[in-house]
Motif scaffolding. Structure first.
Motif, PDB file in Angstrom:
ATOM      1  N   UNK A  98       8.249   6.393   3.122  1.00 47.67           N
ATOM      2  CA  UNK A  98       7.896   6.416   1.690  1.00 47.67           C
ATOM      3  C   UNK A  98       7.888   4.997   1.123  1.00 47.67           C
ATOM      4  N   UNK A  99       8.892   4.205   1.478  1.00 49.76           N
ATOM      5  CA  UNK A  99       8.981   2.818   0.987  1.00 49.76           C
ATOM      6  C   UNK A  99       7.754   2.028   1.403  1.00 49.76           C
ATOM      7  N   UNK A 100       7.365   2.189   2.674  1.00 46.68           N
ATOM      8  CA  UNK A 100       6.226   1.420   3.183  1.00 46.68           C
ATOM      9  C   UNK A 100       4.953   1.812   2.446  1.00 46.68           C
ATOM     10  N   UNK A 101       4.811   3.116   2.177  1.00 47.12           N
ATOM     11  CA  UNK A 101       3.596   3.558   1.466  1.00 47.12           C
ATOM     12  C   UNK A 101       3.560   2.974   0.057  1.00 47.12           C
ATOM     13  N   UNK A 102       4.684   2.970  -0.641  1.00 44.94           N
ATOM     14  CA  UNK A 102       4.728   2.355  -1.977  1.00 44.94           C
ATOM     15  C   UNK A 102       4.370   0.883  -1.884  1.00 44.94           C
ATOM     16  N   UNK A 103       4.906   0.190  -0.883  1.00 42.51           N
ATOM     17  CA  UNK A 103       4.602  -1.237  -0.709  1.00 42.51           C
ATOM     18  C   UNK A 103       3.109  -1.433  -0.448  1.00 42.51           C
ATOM     19  N   UNK A 104       2.522  -0.497   0.324  1.00 44.49           N
ATOM     20  CA  UNK A 104       1.090  -0.601   0.634  1.00 44.49           C
ATOM     21  C   UNK A 104       0.267  -0.486  -0.658  1.00 44.49           C
ATOM     22  N   UNK A 105       0.677   0.447  -1.515  1.00 41.84           N
ATOM     23  CA  UNK A 105      -0.061   0.639  -2.768  1.00 41.84           C
ATOM     24  C   UNK A 105       0.085  -0.566  -3.681  1.00 41.84           C
ATOM     25  N   UNK A 106       1.266  -1.165  -3.679  1.00 38.21           N
ATOM     26  CA  UNK A 106       1.471  -2.379  -4.479  1.00 38.21           C
ATOM     27  C   UNK A 106       0.585  -3.498  -3.942  1.00 38.21           C
ATOM     28  N   UNK A 107       0.497  -3.579  -2.607  1.00 38.36           N
ATOM     29  CA  UNK A 107      -0.331  -4.632  -1.998  1.00 38.36           C
ATOM     30  C   UNK A 107      -1.798  -4.446  -2.380  1.00 38.36           C
ATOM     31  N   UNK A 108      -2.225  -3.175  -2.446  1.00 42.13           N
ATOM     32  CA  UNK A 108      -3.616  -2.907  -2.878  1.00 42.13           C
ATOM     33  C   UNK A 108      -3.818  -3.441  -4.288  1.00 42.13           C
ATOM     34  N   UNK A 109      -2.821  -3.136  -5.176  1.00 42.51           N
ATOM     35  CA  UNK A 109      -2.930  -3.620  -6.564  1.00 42.51           C
ATOM     36  C   UNK A 109      -3.066  -5.134  -6.579  1.00 42.51           C
ATOM     37  N   UNK A 110      -2.372  -5.812  -5.664  1.00 42.83           N
ATOM     38  CA  UNK A 110      -2.411  -7.277  -5.631  1.00 42.83           C
ATOM     39  C   UNK A 110      -3.582  -7.779  -4.808  1.00 42.83           C
ATOM     40  N   UNK A 111      -4.447  -6.831  -4.402  1.00 45.93           N
ATOM     41  CA  UNK A 111      -5.644  -7.166  -3.615  1.00 45.93           C
ATOM     42  C   UNK A 111      -5.297  -7.839  -2.296  1.00 45.93           C
ATOM     43  N   UNK A 112      -4.094  -7.538  -1.769  1.00 41.86           N
ATOM     44  CA  UNK A 112      -3.753  -8.016  -0.424  1.00 41.86           C
ATOM     45  C   UNK A 112      -4.081  -6.893   0.542  1.00 41.86           C
ATOM     46  N   UNK A 113      -5.369  -6.702   0.774  1.00 38.81           N
ATOM     47  CA  UNK A 113      -5.854  -5.504   1.463  1.00 38.81           C
ATOM     48  C   UNK A 113      -5.423  -5.435   2.915  1.00 38.81           C
ATOM     49  N   UNK A 114      -5.416  -6.569   3.592  1.00 42.91           N
ATOM     50  CA  UNK A 114      -5.056  -6.535   5.017  1.00 42.91           C
ATOM     51  C   UNK A 114      -3.594  -6.129   5.162  1.00 42.91           C
ATOM     52  N   UNK A 115      -2.731  -6.752   4.384  1.00 38.10           N
ATOM     53  CA  UNK A 115      -1.301  -6.394   4.406  1.00 38.10           C
ATOM     54  C   UNK A 115      -1.127  -4.931   4.004  1.00 38.10           C
TER      55      UNK A 115
END
Lengths: 300, 134
Positions: free
Chosen positions: B67-84
């Motif tokens: 769950x933590x990783x998925x939240x981090x992934x969504x935050x990264x999308x918001x920051x446009x860090x798509x690869x991460x």
């Protein structure tokens, strides 16, 4: 000449650059993941249980081992490979547990069967014990019944005996007193002044003899009495001789003499007054005192 | 050509430089990688699957990590860090799948332990009964 020199210099620099660069390093953490995978593949119990997941993990580990300048990507690949190895191991353990379950099922079934067999055996042996006890009881009951029958027969027999005795005593006209049963023989037994028994007057004596033969545990005291006419001495002697005659008669009839005692009482113990003929006749008598069944009485 | 003033001639030459440069920047902005939707979706499905098999009870650490990783992934999308974001989503999925496998193993072992216990109880009772009957 200048261009050639710079070209050679550039080539050497390039070669040096290539030579100084170390052989590509395996990303950090990839050795540990490889070790985990190898351990799983060497575990005889788990190695073949989850082939698909294990293959998947193998591919991920291979990728994680590739030298990778992008440190973040290298770390990501190691992470993925590590999770995949753990997943393969967990799946293998699940499979192994399911296979063990078959054996456990068999054990459980066997235990249940054994328990049921044991209960059946116990029930059987309980039943056998119960049956044995019932048979014993039956024997006991049969025994008790035959005992009861025997007791009843015995009771009947003694009752019969008692009735017989009662009848005989009634016939004898023996009166129960505290001295025992008293049979009074009147003076018709003897001629006046004599002590010989008159023949034909001995019916009662015969009955008495039969009685004493039938009840051999009884003893008898024979006492002779006279009225008051005449001297005491002659009366004493007559009464003795008369009592003795009775005894001898009974002995001749088969009664053992040690069961009989004869005494003369003379004028003593009259049962009626001596003034009247009937009174004097009553006093002229022989009394036979028959002992009680337990030997009590029957003379002193 | 001799009719344009000197200043006009300078402006036109600047324009010839400026336009290509602007085009270059636009091209650079258009090369941002796309949102890793497939990875995010896969991660979400794996987590839902794990919840369905009650991984929360048997493998709470792994499920929490997913769950933590998925939240981090969504935050990264918001920051446009798509690869991460893509990496984080893949890791979330790997964690969720591990949670599922761990849960299956835990449940299987629990069933076996239960069976062993009941068999042992049965055997013990049997021995006790035999003892009593003597």
């Amino acid at each position: 000449m200048n261009t050639h020199y710079s070209m050679i210099a550039a080539a050497v620099a390039a070669a040096l650059a290539l030579g100084c660069a170390s052989t590509p390093k395996q990303p950090a953490g990839s050795e540990q993941v490889r070790a985990k995978l190898t351990a799983l593949q060497n575990d005889p119990a788990l190695a073949t249980q989850a082939p698909v997941a294990t293959k998947d993990a193998e591919l991920a580990v291979k990728q994680a081992e590739i030298a990778q300048p992008d440190v973040a990507l290298a770390a990501h690949r190691v992470y993925i490979a590590d999770r995949k190895v753990d997943t393969a191991k967990a799946q293998a353990e699940t499979k192994m547990a399911e296979m063990q379950r078959t054996a456990l099922n068999k054990q459980s079934e066997k235990a249940r069967l054994d328990a049921r067999t044991r209960e059946a055996d116990l029930a059987k042996s309980d039943a056998l014990v119960a049956r044995a006890e019932a048979a014993e009881q039956k024997v006991a009951v049969t025994q008790a019944r035959s005992d009861a029958d025997a007791a009843l027969l015995a009771a009947n027999a003694s009752r019969q005996e008692a009735e017989d005795l009662q009848r005989q005593l009634e016939v004898l006209q023996a009166k129960p007193t505290d001295r025992g049963l008293v049979l009074t023989l009147g003076d018709t037994l003897f001629a006046t002044g004599k002590s010989e028994l008159k023949s034909g007057a001995t019916v009662n004596l015969d009955r008495l003899g039969d009685f004493l033969s039938e009840y051999p545990d009884r003893t008898a005291a024979i006492e002779g009495f006279t009225d008051s006419i005449g001297s005491e001495e002659s009366n004493q002697s007559l009464s003795e001789r008369r009592a003795d005659s009775v005894k001898r008669y009974l002995v001749a009839r088969g009664v053992k003499s040690d069961r009989l005692r004869s005494t003369g009482r003379g004028e003593n113990a009259p049962v009626a007054d001596n003034e009247s003929p009937s009174g004097r006749q009553q006093n002229r008598r022989v009394e036979v005192i028959i002992s009680q069944a337990n030997g009590a009485g029957g003379g002193k | 050509m001799y009719s344009l003033s000197k200043s006009a001639r300078v402006s036109r030459s600047r324009l010839r430089i400026a336009v290509p440069v602007v085009l270059l920047f636009t091209a650079a902005c258009a090369s941002t990688p796309p949102i890793p939707s497939a990875s995010l979706q896969a991660a979400q499905q794996s987590i839902a699957n794990a919840e369905r098999v009650e991984a929360g009870t048997h493998a709470p650490a792994q499920l929490g990590e997913a769950r933590n990783k998925l939240s981090a992934a969504q935050r990264a999308v918001d920051e446009e860090k798509m690869i991460v974001a893509g990496w984080l989503a893949d890791e979330a999925r790997a964690d969720a799948e591990l949670a599922v496998a761990t849960t299956s193993a835990a449940k299987a072992n629990a069933v076996n332990a239960d069976m062993k216990r009941s068999t042992a109880t049965l055997v013990e009772e049997m021995q006790r009964k035999t003892g009593d009957s003597r």
